[in-house]
Design a protein around this motif. Structure first.
Motif, PDB file in Angstrom:
ATOM      1  N   UNK A  68      15.293   3.894  -4.894  1.00  0.00           N
ATOM      2  CA  UNK A  68      16.375   3.341  -5.155  1.00  0.00           C
ATOM      3  C   UNK A  68      16.315   2.169  -6.314  1.00  0.00           C
ATOM      4  N   UNK A  69      17.220   1.820  -6.837  1.00  0.00           N
ATOM      5  CA  UNK A  69      17.324   0.833  -7.974  1.00  0.00           C
ATOM      6  C   UNK A  69      17.925  -0.294  -7.436  1.00  0.00           C
ATOM      7  N   UNK A  70      17.449  -1.641  -7.443  1.00  0.00           N
ATOM      8  CA  UNK A  70      17.806  -2.817  -7.000  1.00  0.00           C
ATOM      9  C   UNK A  70      18.063  -3.841  -8.067  1.00  0.00           C
TER      10      UNK A  70
ATOM     11  N   UNK B 229      17.914  -4.818   1.752  1.00  0.00           N
ATOM     12  CA  UNK B 229      17.273  -5.007   3.395  1.00  0.00           C
ATOM     13  C   UNK B 229      15.810  -4.240   3.195  1.00  0.00           C
ATOM     14  N   UNK B 230      16.171  -2.995   2.972  1.00  0.00           N
ATOM     15  CA  UNK B 230      14.810  -2.138   2.628  1.00  0.00           C
ATOM     16  C   UNK B 230      13.547  -2.849   1.906  1.00  0.00           C
ATOM     17  N   UNK B 231      14.179  -3.534   0.690  1.00  0.00           N
ATOM     18  CA  UNK B 231      13.016  -3.848  -0.341  1.00  0.00           C
ATOM     19  C   UNK B 231      12.556  -5.327   0.224  1.00  0.00           C
ATOM     20  N   UNK B 232      13.190  -5.932   1.005  1.00  0.00           N
ATOM     21  CA  UNK B 232      12.884  -7.184   1.691  1.00  0.00           C
ATOM     22  C   UNK B 232      11.858  -6.944   2.992  1.00  0.00           C
TER      23      UNK B 232
ATOM     24  N   UNK C 215      12.435   1.456  -7.357  1.00  0.00           N
ATOM     25  CA  UNK C 215      11.487   1.157  -6.300  1.00  0.00           C
ATOM     26  C   UNK C 215      11.194   2.614  -5.607  1.00  0.00           C
ATOM     27  N   UNK C 216       9.881   2.860  -5.584  1.00  0.00           N
ATOM     28  CA  UNK C 216       9.695   4.259  -4.718  1.00  0.00           C
ATOM     29  C   UNK C 216       8.802   3.993  -3.664  1.00  0.00           C
TER      30      UNK C 216
ATOM     31  N   UNK D  57       0.744  -1.247  -0.098  1.00  0.00           N
ATOM     32  CA  UNK D  57      -0.039  -0.194  -0.048  1.00  0.00           C
ATOM     33  C   UNK D  57       0.703   1.334   0.090  1.00  0.00           C
ATOM     34  N   UNK D  58       2.145   1.125   0.218  1.00  0.00           N
ATOM     35  CA  UNK D  58       3.027   2.421   0.107  1.00  0.00           C
ATOM     36  C   UNK D  58       4.116   2.234  -0.796  1.00  0.00           C
ATOM     37  N   UNK D  59       4.145   1.320  -1.378  1.00  0.00           N
ATOM     38  CA  UNK D  59       5.482   1.112  -2.545  1.00  0.00           C
ATOM     39  C   UNK D  59       5.074   0.914  -3.841  1.00  0.00           C
ATOM     40  N   UNK D  60       5.615   1.499  -4.698  1.00  0.00           N
ATOM     41  CA  UNK D  60       5.494   1.383  -6.142  1.00  0.00           C
ATOM     42  C   UNK D  60       6.954   0.873  -6.810  1.00  0.00           C
TER      43      UNK D  60
END
Length: 451
Positions: free
Chosen positions: A59-61, A175-178, A48-49, A32-35
């Motif tokens: 960021x780009x992952x 880690x943030x994406x996880x 990732x936004x 609900x908060x990540x595009x």
């Protein structure tokens, strides 16, 4: 503590160089908060936004896992505007944590530039989509304390001084994406356990009610014996009594009806009680099987495997199965076999849409369409078509539009994106071939296929 602005600025500048001219897929709402954006020609990375209130980031992952998108009316409006766009530039604005992504619409008929502003402010992150002149088109996750209205000019907020440590490195984006994926699982599957446990509780209540009925039925079984005792006595069955005492046993009766009617009623109640007990045992057995089935579902449900988890949720009716577009007589494209090379073409919007966006064809195959007119989608099933194959397909394109000459555009199928209406196509790039007249061979071949 915020990430160091100087380091983040350097990171954004590097992103601008790395992602310049990259074409974006339609974005997905990961939670609900990540595009998340994927790229047409870059299958290794995704942008990732995250509008995480505690730590908003861009960021780009190195990830290319495709997830289904959450449904959100606000996001769908934004998605419609930014689908099929290419990145022109990425900058940090207003000496603040505001990232501006300048995008160009990939539409051959429309030269349109839009700007996606991402305000990475803790507790109040926002996304604002504007025209090139900063006129607001749409917003997502807008801060309720600030007023954003479509059609008004976007104005940068007053910069806030954040507590920073120059020695603090950039966050670990993986880690943030996880963490965002964990949030996704919780949001997507939070209702699952409640749903299943709710079903089990409802079944247990049903079993309790059945047991109560059985208890009442057991008490009514003796009525048959009472009725037998009454009939064994020499009584006036047409008389009315409120009770009978036979061999020291008191049998309660309904004084409003005769003794005979009481006996008849006793037999009926005893029979019904017996049937209730038999049926209840079967119902309890079936109910217990339902509980066992739901417990088995709980045991095999694994939110880490979304495909299997979604399949289970479809089985129990929590989510709808995705409708598959099946091939029918209405959307089946025409087919030509030219010296072993297959050429497909559509004659209506359904056939065009199915051919270009549903059929499982190699994305490196060649796609054609008459230039600047409505017409057929054509695919040559060859990664490197010969000059004759290209000429034939181009001539077919003209024939489908009832033209005797004209220009035909062609490109790789991977450069073709679905538009907003059925059969509409949006191209990233293309080449043009000019046809001055159509050969007799092509006309004959076409007439054999299209009657």
């Amino acid at each position: 503590m915020r990430i160091n602005h100087e380091k983040f600025l350097k990171y954004i500048n590097n992103l601008a160089v790395l992602l310049k001219n990259e074409q974006l897929y339609s974005p997905i709402l990961l939670n609900n908060e990540t595009i998340v954006f994927h790229f047409v020609d870059n299958n290794k990375n995704c942008l990732v936004i995250s509008l995480n209130h505690d730590n908003p980031l861009l960021y780009l992952i190195e990830k290319n896992d495709f997830y289904s998108s959450f449904e959100n009316p606000q996001f769908l409006k934004l998605k419609k505007e930014i689908s099929n766009t290419s990145i022109i530039d990425i900058t940090l604005k207003n000496d603040d944590y505001i990232v501006a992504i300048t995008l160009k619409k990939e539409d051959e008929l429309l030269d349109k530039t839009i700007i996606l502003y991402i305000e990475l402010f803790p507790k109040k992150p926002n996304i604002i989509l504007t025209t090139s002149g900063n006129i607001i088109i749409n917003t997502f996750y807008a801060d309720t304390k600030r007023k954003f209205s479509n059609g008004e000019k976007y104005i940068f907020p007053t910069p806030i001084t954040y507590l920073e440590n120059k020695n603090t490195p950039l966050p670990n984006f993986n880690n943030h994406y996880a963490n965002e994926l964990e949030i996704r699982k919780k949001e997507k599957y939070a209702s699952f356990n409640n749903y299943i446990n709710g079903k089990i509780k409802a079944i247990k209540r049903k079993i309790d009610n059945i047991n109560n009925d059985v208890e009442k039925a057991n008490k009514a079984l003796h009525l048959k014996d009472d009725a037998d005792i009454i009939l064994s006595e020499n009584l006036n069955l047409k008389s009315h009594k409120d009770c009978l005492i036979i061999d020291g046993k008191k049998i309660q009766l309904d004084i409003k009806i005769t003794i005979l009617d009481n006996v008849t009623s006793m037999y009926k109640k005893a029979k019904k009680a017996k049937e209730t007990i038999l049926l209840s045992n079967k119902n309890i057995e079936n109910a217990q099987k339902e509980i066992d089935a739901y417990n088995e579902i709980l045991a095999r449900f694994n939110p880490s495997d979304e495909f299997k988890a979604d399949k289970i949720m479809q089985e129990i009716g929590m989510i709808k199965k995705k409708k598959e577009i099946k091939q029918t007589v209405f959307n089946t494209p025409y087919k030509i076999n030219y010296n072993g090379t297959i050429i497909y073409f559509g004659k209506n919007a359904s056939q065009n849409d199915y051919l270009s966006f549903v059929m499982k064809l190699d994305r490196e195959f060649t796609w054609l369409h008459i230039k600047d007119k409505s017409g057929s989608h054509i695919v040559i099933c060859n990664k490197k078509p010969t000059e004759k194959e290209l000429l034939l397909a181009a001539e077919i394109s003209l024939l489908c539009s009832r033209a005797i000459s004209g220009e035909v555009i062609y490109t790789k199928k991977k450069n073709v994106r679905r538009g907003h209406s059925l059969g509409e196509a949006i191209l990233k790039n293309y080449s043009v071939i000019r046809i001055n007249n159509i050969s007799k061979e092509t006309k004959e071949l076409y007439s054999k296929i299209v009657h």
